[in-house]
Design a protein around this motif. Structure first.
Motif, PDB file in Angstrom:
ATOM      1  N   SER A  80      -0.263  -5.418  -5.382  1.00 27.71           N
ATOM      2  CA  SER A  80      -1.109  -5.042  -4.250  1.00 27.71           C
ATOM      3  C   SER A  80      -0.299  -4.412  -3.125  1.00 27.71           C
ATOM      4  O   SER A  80      -0.729  -3.429  -2.510  1.00 27.71           O
ATOM      5  N   GLY A 114      -9.594  -8.580  -2.440  1.00 27.57           N
ATOM      6  CA  GLY A 114     -10.959  -9.088  -2.369  1.00 27.57           C
ATOM      7  C   GLY A 114     -11.173 -10.260  -3.311  1.00 27.57           C
ATOM      8  O   GLY A 114     -11.798 -11.264  -2.963  1.00 27.57           O
ATOM      9  N   ASP A 151      -5.522  -2.272  -4.391  1.00 28.78           N
ATOM     10  CA  ASP A 151      -5.184  -3.250  -3.353  1.00 28.78           C
ATOM     11  C   ASP A 151      -6.445  -3.923  -2.830  1.00 28.78           C
ATOM     12  O   ASP A 151      -6.499  -5.144  -2.661  1.00 28.78           O
ATOM     13  N   THR A 152      -7.458  -3.145  -2.570  1.00 26.44           N
ATOM     14  CA  THR A 152      -8.708  -3.697  -2.047  1.00 26.44           C
ATOM     15  C   THR A 152      -9.358  -4.654  -3.030  1.00 26.44           C
ATOM     16  O   THR A 152      -9.827  -5.747  -2.661  1.00 26.44           O
ATOM     17  N   ARG A 157      -1.770 -13.564  -1.466  1.00 21.77           N
ATOM     18  CA  ARG A 157      -1.910 -12.950  -0.145  1.00 21.77           C
ATOM     19  C   ARG A 157      -0.617 -13.104   0.655  1.00 21.77           C
ATOM     20  O   ARG A 157      -0.207 -12.179   1.373  1.00 21.77           O
ATOM     21  N   ARG A 204      -0.683  -0.357  -1.310  1.00 23.65           N
ATOM     22  CA  ARG A 204      -1.361  -0.683  -0.060  1.00 23.65           C
ATOM     23  C   ARG A 204      -2.363   0.405   0.313  1.00 23.65           C
ATOM     24  O   ARG A 204      -2.053   1.596   0.318  1.00 23.65           O
ATOM     25  N   GLY A 205      -3.586  -0.040   0.632  1.00 24.82           N
ATOM     26  CA  GLY A 205      -4.627   0.874   1.062  1.00 24.82           C
ATOM     27  C   GLY A 205      -5.396   1.543  -0.049  1.00 24.82           C
ATOM     28  O   GLY A 205      -6.401   2.208   0.214  1.00 24.82           O
ATOM     29  N   ARG A 206      -4.977   1.373  -1.294  1.00 25.05           N
ATOM     30  CA  ARG A 206      -5.675   1.981  -2.414  1.00 25.05           C
ATOM     31  C   ARG A 206      -6.766   1.047  -2.935  1.00 25.05           C
ATOM     32  O   ARG A 206      -6.899  -0.087  -2.495  1.00 25.05           O
ATOM     33  N   ALA A 207      -7.517   1.560  -3.904  1.00 27.15           N
ATOM     34  CA  ALA A 207      -8.620   0.774  -4.457  1.00 27.15           C
ATOM     35  C   ALA A 207      -8.112  -0.498  -5.147  1.00 27.15           C
ATOM     36  O   ALA A 207      -8.740  -1.559  -5.050  1.00 27.15           O
TER      37      ALA A 207
END
Length: 315
Positions: A120, A134, A129-130, A198, A124-127
């Motif tokens: 992740s 999530g 990672d999200t 996280r 960072r900031g890509r799909a």
């Protein structure tokens, strides 16, 4: 290095002494007579008085504390009123279930969380990672006993791959015993893996912004080598801190999971001792768990010194 270790050791000993005072004091602030609480309100005065003498409640407070603490140091935790056996025998029998369960859960959590956190952070900031973060947020929010019930329904009731509960004992063989601990370990590991992933992501992102990482990339080092060789090692200190806390939680906080899966571990022993008002077992097990947490934290401090050279040279 020696000064660092001595400082941590003294802090651990001071914490253990303070915890013993708190645990012992709990019996003193409990409303009513501990002996009557254990025997019930319908017990005769003569029976209560005999138990008070057996527990040493007729002695002065300081004498009782010193006798109890001295017994702890000699591994003499007293005798359980409910089971009429030494507490150390109960603990030895139950820790053979809780310790492997905690180790399995910690291993699963680490194997899941660290790769996910690195993956992740590298995206960072890509799909990706999200989606991964999530999923980790869902894992943090959902309680582990809900995971446990879901796992029982899918793998024990529907697919019938593993038992729904119980523990056959190590004498039945390693595989049957590990098989019975697999679902509880997964139920414990998933929420902890969500937290650890996280933390790993945050630590990796902080390290990836350092100058030496940019220098390594500028020199043409492979991205995988930079992530796993340079960034991960410098991000491990907060990760190890959380892992130490998680192991202490997994060892001491399995009351719900062990009751869901009907496992004869320390968590279930504490639950039964509380419901049966066996205060001798409660305070003895609590002190053992406190000592285990202190030892784990000391080992984590040792790992800090192994990872960070500045601690070894006293900086």
């Amino acid at each position: 290095m020696i000064a660092y270790l001595l400082k941590r050791l003294l802090a651990g000993l001071a914490t253990l002494v303070a915890a013993s005072i708190v645990v012992f004091g709990v019996l003193e602030v409990v409303p009513g007579d501990p002996a009557r609480l254990m025997l019930g309100m319908n017990a005769s005065a003569e029976t209560v008085q005999v138990l008070r003498e057996q527990m040493g409640l007729d002695q002065p407070l300081v004498v009782r504390y010193l006798d109890w603490a001295g017994g702890m140091l000699a591994l003499d935790f007293g005798e359980s009123y409910t089971y009429s056996v030494p507490v150390i025998d109960l603990v030895t029998e139950r820790v053979a279930v809780s310790l492997p369960l905690a180790l399995m859960a910690l291993a699963l959590s680490t194997l899941i969380a660290i790769p996910v956190g690195i993956f992740s952070a590298a995206r960072r900031g890509r799909a990706a990672d999200t989606i991964s973060m999530g999923a980790a947020q869902v894992g943090v929010a959902v309680p582990n006993f809900w995971f446990a019930l879901l796992l029982i329904y899918v793998f024990a009731v529907w697919l019938r791959l593993v038992p729904a509960g119980g523990f056959p004992g190590w004498e039945a063989g390693i595989w049957p015993a590990l098989k019975s601990l697999l679902l509880p370990a997964i139920a414990l590991a998933l929420p902890q893996a969500a937290i650890l992933s996280r933390v790993t992501r945050s630590a990796m992102l902080e390290v990836l912004g350092e100058d030496y990482i940019r220098t390594a990339r500028a020199k043409g080092m492979p991205r995988r080598y930079v992530l796993w060789r340079h960034a991960l090692r410098n991000a491990l200190i907060p990760v190890l801190t959380i892992m130490g806390l998680q192991f202490a939680f997994l060892l001491a906080g399995t009351i719900i999971i062990e009751n869901v899966f009907y496992l004869p571990g320390l968590g279930r022993l504490i639950f039964q001792a509380i419901t049966q008002r066996d205060l001798i077992v409660v305070e003895s097990v609590m002190m053992l768990l406190v000592a285990a947490v202190i030892v784990v934290n000391f080992l984590v401090d040792l790992s800090y010194a192994a990872i960070d050279p500045r601690l070894r040279i006293g900086r």
